[in-house]
Design a protein around this motif. Structure first.
Motif, PDB file in Angstrom:
ATOM      1  N   HIS A 120       0.677  -1.209  -0.458  1.00  0.00           N
ATOM      2  CA  HIS A 120      -0.144   0.205   0.150  1.00  0.00           C
ATOM      3  C   HIS A 120       0.787   1.574  -0.201  1.00  0.00           C
ATOM      4  O   HIS A 120       0.348   2.104  -1.004  1.00  0.00           O
ATOM      5  N   GLN A 121       1.736   1.612   0.955  1.00  0.00           N
ATOM      6  CA  GLN A 121       2.854   1.890   0.377  1.00  0.00           C
ATOM      7  C   GLN A 121       3.510   2.885  -0.822  1.00  0.00           C
ATOM      8  O   GLN A 121       3.574   3.950  -0.796  1.00  0.00           O
ATOM      9  N   LEU A 122       3.537   1.486  -1.492  1.00  0.00           N
ATOM     10  CA  LEU A 122       4.194   1.939  -2.669  1.00  0.00           C
ATOM     11  C   LEU A 122       3.065   2.413  -3.738  1.00  0.00           C
ATOM     12  O   LEU A 122       3.471   2.645  -4.644  1.00  0.00           O
ATOM     13  N   GLY A 123       1.879   2.286  -3.160  1.00  0.00           N
ATOM     14  CA  GLY A 123       0.615   2.764  -4.413  1.00  0.00           C
ATOM     15  C   GLY A 123      -0.120   1.854  -4.602  1.00  0.00           C
ATOM     16  O   GLY A 123      -0.429   1.945  -5.910  1.00  0.00           O
ATOM     17  N   LEU A 124       0.569   0.813  -4.290  1.00  0.00           N
ATOM     18  CA  LEU A 124      -0.477  -0.812  -4.741  1.00  0.00           C
ATOM     19  C   LEU A 124      -2.252  -0.676  -3.852  1.00  0.00           C
ATOM     20  O   LEU A 124      -1.961  -1.479  -2.423  1.00  0.00           O
TER      21      LEU A 124
END
Length: 146
Positions: A120-124
């Protein structure tokens, strides 16, 4: 006397001004509140319909002992972010965009929660994990290969 000096009155945890670190149970609760986890049958159906990637992060000894989920990508936990970051130079061909729905699977559903939060932190933002991990998959009678 401050509130922290009163027995049984601890300062709040988890905010920007933390005085006490989170324990693992609190951390898991916090990261899991940020997305909807999936049950084994739902994960199976989503993968079967081509709507999700199953990503097995169990270490080799567990995969050798218990088997593999057919069609799941095997990605070592320490490589997960590099392999699924759609902008990364070491990404897998399946890491096509930030819209990919990755369902992370560990052995029992603990490490996968932290892994999904990292994705999630990578934008997924569609990344999630399997409640109960591989053991729940196997207990549900879903396909496993030796």
């Amino acid at each position: 006397m401050s509130g922290a000096d009163i027995p049984g009155d601890e300062p709040p945890r988890g905010g920007a001004d933390d005085r006490l670190p989170l324990g693992i149970d609190e951390l898991l609760e916090r990261v899991r509140s940020g997305y909807a986890r999936v049950e084994a049958r739902e994960a199976y159906e989503a993968a079967r319909a081509g709507e999700a990637l199953l990503v097995d992060i169990r270490y080799a000894a567990l995969r050798e002992r218990d088997g593999l989920i057919p069609g799941a990508l095997v990605v070592e936990r320490n490589e997960l972010e590099w392999r699924l970051d759609p902008r990364g130079s070491h990404r897998l061909p399946e890491a096509t965009s930030h819209d990919v729905r990755a369902i992370v699977i560990c052995n029992e559903g603990y490490a996968s929660s932290l892994a999904a939060a990292s994705l999630h932190q990578l934008g997924l933002r569609r990344a999630t994990d399997l409640v109960g991990g591989f053991q729940a998959w196997k207990a549900a009678g879903l396909p496993v290969t030796a």
